[in-house]
Design a protein around this motif. Structure first.
Motif, PDB file in Angstrom:
ATOM      1  N   ASP A  54       2.886   1.549  -3.154  1.00 54.69           N
ATOM      2  CA  ASP A  54       2.049   1.469  -4.350  1.00 54.69           C
ATOM      3  C   ASP A  54       2.552   0.353  -5.269  1.00 54.69           C
ATOM      4  O   ASP A  54       2.678   0.536  -6.477  1.00 54.69           O
ATOM      5  CB  ASP A  54       2.031   2.808  -5.086  1.00 54.69           C
ATOM      6  CG  ASP A  54       0.932   2.875  -6.146  1.00 54.69           C
ATOM      7  OD1 ASP A  54      -0.148   2.301  -5.902  1.00 54.69           O
ATOM      8  OD2 ASP A  54       1.160   3.475  -7.215  1.00 54.69           O
ATOM      9  N   ASN A  55       2.831  -0.803  -4.675  1.00 53.79           N
ATOM     10  CA  ASN A  55       3.413  -1.928  -5.389  1.00 53.79           C
ATOM     11  C   ASN A  55       2.357  -3.020  -5.543  1.00 53.79           C
ATOM     12  O   ASN A  55       1.969  -3.678  -4.577  1.00 53.79           O
ATOM     13  CB  ASN A  55       4.628  -2.454  -4.611  1.00 53.79           C
ATOM     14  CG  ASN A  55       5.417  -3.471  -5.397  1.00 53.79           C
ATOM     15  OD1 ASN A  55       4.862  -4.371  -6.012  1.00 53.79           O
ATOM     16  ND2 ASN A  55       6.735  -3.324  -5.383  1.00 53.79           N
TER      17      ASN A  55
ATOM     18  N   ASN B 138      -1.815   2.383  -8.537  1.00 53.02           N
ATOM     19  CA  ASN B 138      -1.963   0.929  -8.501  1.00 53.02           C
ATOM     20  C   ASN B 138      -2.775   0.411  -7.316  1.00 53.02           C
ATOM     21  O   ASN B 138      -3.273  -0.716  -7.351  1.00 53.02           O
ATOM     22  CB  ASN B 138      -0.579   0.260  -8.474  1.00 53.02           C
ATOM     23  CG  ASN B 138       0.204   0.497  -9.745  1.00 53.02           C
ATOM     24  OD1 ASN B 138      -0.347   0.462 -10.841  1.00 53.02           O
ATOM     25  ND2 ASN B 138       1.506   0.746  -9.611  1.00 53.02           N
ATOM     26  N   THR B 139      -2.887   1.209  -6.253  1.00 55.19           N
ATOM     27  CA  THR B 139      -3.526   0.703  -5.030  1.00 55.19           C
ATOM     28  C   THR B 139      -4.595   1.619  -4.447  1.00 55.19           C
ATOM     29  O   THR B 139      -5.149   1.308  -3.400  1.00 55.19           O
ATOM     30  CB  THR B 139      -2.454   0.450  -3.949  1.00 55.19           C
ATOM     31  OG1 THR B 139      -1.743   1.668  -3.685  1.00 55.19           O
ATOM     32  CG2 THR B 139      -1.465  -0.616  -4.392  1.00 55.19           C
ATOM     33  N   SER B 140      -4.886   2.725  -5.099  1.00 59.66           N
ATOM     34  CA  SER B 140      -5.885   3.640  -4.528  1.00 59.66           C
ATOM     35  C   SER B 140      -7.279   3.022  -4.499  1.00 59.66           C
ATOM     36  O   SER B 140      -8.141   3.432  -3.709  1.00 59.66           O
ATOM     37  CB  SER B 140      -5.915   4.958  -5.321  1.00 59.66           C
ATOM     38  OG  SER B 140      -6.253   4.710  -6.674  1.00 59.66           O
TER      39      SER B 140
ATOM     40  N   ASN C 129      -4.578  -1.332   4.463  1.00 64.09           N
ATOM     41  CA  ASN C 129      -4.732   0.104   4.229  1.00 64.09           C
ATOM     42  C   ASN C 129      -5.409   0.774   5.410  1.00 64.09           C
ATOM     43  O   ASN C 129      -5.061   1.899   5.803  1.00 64.09           O
ATOM     44  CB  ASN C 129      -5.531   0.352   2.957  1.00 64.09           C
ATOM     45  CG  ASN C 129      -5.310   1.737   2.388  1.00 64.09           C
ATOM     46  OD1 ASN C 129      -4.413   1.938   1.570  1.00 64.09           O
ATOM     47  ND2 ASN C 129      -6.112   2.708   2.817  1.00 64.09           N
TER      48      ASN C 129
ATOM     49  N   THR D  68      -0.754   9.827  -4.994  1.00 64.79           N
ATOM     50  CA  THR D  68      -1.724   9.421  -6.032  1.00 64.79           C
ATOM     51  C   THR D  68      -2.003   7.921  -5.983  1.00 64.79           C
ATOM     52  O   THR D  68      -3.143   7.479  -6.076  1.00 64.79           O
ATOM     53  CB  THR D  68      -1.201   9.808  -7.422  1.00 64.79           C
ATOM     54  OG1 THR D  68      -0.885  11.207  -7.429  1.00 64.79           O
ATOM     55  CG2 THR D  68      -2.253   9.509  -8.477  1.00 64.79           C
ATOM     56  N   ARG D  69      -0.984   7.129  -5.873  1.00 68.06           N
ATOM     57  CA  ARG D  69      -1.073   5.669  -5.796  1.00 68.06           C
ATOM     58  C   ARG D  69      -1.990   5.065  -6.869  1.00 68.06           C
ATOM     59  O   ARG D  69      -3.042   4.490  -6.571  1.00 68.06           O
ATOM     60  CB  ARG D  69      -1.560   5.236  -4.416  1.00 68.06           C
ATOM     61  CG  ARG D  69      -0.536   5.482  -3.302  1.00 68.06           C
ATOM     62  CD  ARG D  69      -0.863   4.657  -2.081  1.00 68.06           C
ATOM     63  NE  ARG D  69      -2.060   5.099  -1.422  1.00 68.06           N
ATOM     64  CZ  ARG D  69      -2.862   4.297  -0.711  1.00 68.06           C
ATOM     65  NH1 ARG D  69      -2.599   3.039  -0.595  1.00 68.06           N
ATOM     66  NH2 ARG D  69      -3.926   4.791  -0.127  1.00 68.06           N
TER      67      ARG D  69
ATOM     68  N   GLN E 265       3.589   9.235   1.273  1.00 68.49           N
ATOM     69  CA  GLN E 265       3.388   8.050   0.439  1.00 68.49           C
ATOM     70  C   GLN E 265       1.952   7.558   0.510  1.00 68.49           C
ATOM     71  O   GLN E 265       1.363   7.161  -0.497  1.00 68.49           O
ATOM     72  CB  GLN E 265       4.345   6.939   0.873  1.00 68.49           C
ATOM     73  CG  GLN E 265       5.802   7.185   0.528  1.00 68.49           C
ATOM     74  CD  GLN E 265       6.705   6.105   1.093  1.00 68.49           C
ATOM     75  OE1 GLN E 265       6.709   5.870   2.306  1.00 68.49           O
ATOM     76  NE2 GLN E 265       7.471   5.445   0.237  1.00 68.49           N
ATOM     77  N   LEU E 266       1.385   7.597   1.705  1.00 66.24           N
ATOM     78  CA  LEU E 266       0.002   7.136   1.864  1.00 66.24           C
ATOM     79  C   LEU E 266      -0.968   8.080   1.173  1.00 66.24           C
ATOM     80  O   LEU E 266      -1.963   7.636   0.574  1.00 66.24           O
ATOM     81  CB  LEU E 266      -0.347   7.034   3.353  1.00 66.24           C
ATOM     82  CG  LEU E 266      -1.759   6.528   3.670  1.00 66.24           C
ATOM     83  CD1 LEU E 266      -1.917   5.065   3.266  1.00 66.24           C
ATOM     84  CD2 LEU E 266      -2.070   6.697   5.158  1.00 66.24           C
TER      85      LEU E 266
ATOM     86  N   VAL F  33       0.836  -1.206   0.000  1.00 67.47           N
ATOM     87  CA  VAL F  33       0.000   0.000   0.000  1.00 67.47           C
ATOM     88  C   VAL F  33       0.869   1.254   0.000  1.00 67.47           C
ATOM     89  O   VAL F  33       0.664   2.183  -0.790  1.00 67.47           O
ATOM     90  CB  VAL F  33      -0.943  -0.019   1.216  1.00 67.47           C
ATOM     91  CG1 VAL F  33      -1.517   1.369   1.476  1.00 67.47           C
ATOM     92  CG2 VAL F  33      -2.065  -1.029   1.001  1.00 67.47           C
TER      93      VAL F  33
END
Length: 326
Positions: free
Chosen positions: A136-137, A211-213, A260, A208-209, A204-205, A133
């Protein structure tokens, strides 16, 4: 084919043998009088078509062999026998469509028991997902989904609903809720420790993320995917195609949502936390609903099919013709 091995009290061996011989789909019957020592009794073995196994197990339990003796069931990987082929042909339906309820209940009972190993897998999976999370992996997220053991208790709830087994339902819900609560609590502490070490950050949290938003932004597709995964996972259990469970595990957002929520809780991001909790509950509800409906439909369809087969008459049960008098 399935292989049954029984330890039968000597006084009930004739009844057990008669039941096996009268059940279509059985063959390779062997009786070893007095061979068992603990518990003492006769050893009876046979092979049975998967489609006929549930009916036979029900009859054997009616003889209380499971209480005063023992019944074990194993898969036969390879059977080179014309009699076995004939037994499978005589049995109603297809092997993949048959549900062995005793086997399903036993499997879900083991997988839905709250244990140190279960809790450890849940915590480790959630911690891996927490790393995915924050970084964003997507690869870490998929790995965490595969490690998570939560489908066992979910299948236990579904089985308990259809079989009306309140103890199994309570055990499964306890494992499910306690497992997620413990994992979220430990992962929250883990994320705070990673932040203190400079490996996690609020930026980081909150980034935009791409891949994991989706993890903390549930939508109708989340529920649809959970329904499909619940049906697929249940079919993989009842048809003994356990390889499909891996695909089910990486198609639902349960462990990542818990991760998350834990990281967001550590940073005080209540919006993300509640969105993640909503995603988690939506997935759990969809899986349990679809799993329960799938088992209920299987039970009804198999009961209808077996009823039609019984009304047509079982193969090999035609009355014997009287012998001509000399």
């Amino acid at each position: 084919m399935l292989h049954l091995r029984m330890i039968v009290p000597p006084g009930r061996t004739p009844d057990a043998v008669k039941l096996i011989e009268s059940t279509v789909g059985t063959t390779h019957l062997v009786v070893l009088p007095g061979a068992a020592r603990d518990p003492s009794g006769d050893v009876v073995t046979c092979d049975v078509a998967r489609e006929a196994c549930d009916e036979l197990l029900t009859g054997l339990r009616g003889l209380r062999i499971d209480e005063d003796g023992a019944i074990s069931v194993d898969d036969v990987g390879l059977s080179l026998s014309k009699r076995a082929d004939a037994a499978e042909e005589e049995a109603p339906g297809e092997p993949a469509d048959a549900v062995i309820w005793e086997q399903l209940t036993g499997a879900t009972h083991e997988e839905s028991t709250l244990s140190v190993t279960y809790a450890a897998f849940m915590i480790l999976a959630t911690m891996i997902a927490a790393c995915g999370v924050v970084l964003d992996n997507a690869i870490l997220i998929v790995g965490a989904m595969a490690v998570g053991p939560e489908f066992g208790p979910l299948a236990g709830v579904c089985t308990a609903m259809v079989r009306r087994a309140p103890r199994l339902a309570a055990r499964s819900l306890l494992a499910l809720l306690t497992g997620f609560a413990t994992a979220i609590a430990v992962t929250t502490l883990f994320s705070l420790g990673m932040d203190a070490a400079g490996l996690f950050s609020r930026e980081q949290l909150d980034g935009t993320r791409p891949n994991t938003s989706f993890i903390w932004q549930p939508d109708p597709f989340s529920f649809v995917v959970a329904l499909l995964a619940g049906a697929a996972g249940t079919l993989s259990l009842t048809s003994a195609k356990s390889g499909a469970l891996v695909g089910v595990a990486i198609s639902v957002t349960t462990v990542p949502a818990a991760a998350n929520a834990a990281v967001a809780l550590g940073y005080g991001e209540l919006g993300q936390m509640w969105g993640s909790v909503e995603q988690l509950l939506l997935n759990l509800l969809g899986i349990m609903l679809a799993g329960t409906l799938t088992l209920y439909v299987q039970k009804r369809l198999w009961g209808t099919q077996r009823g039609r087969w019984t009304r047509r008459g079982r193969p090999g049960t035609e009355p014997a013709r009287p012998k001509p008098r000399a």
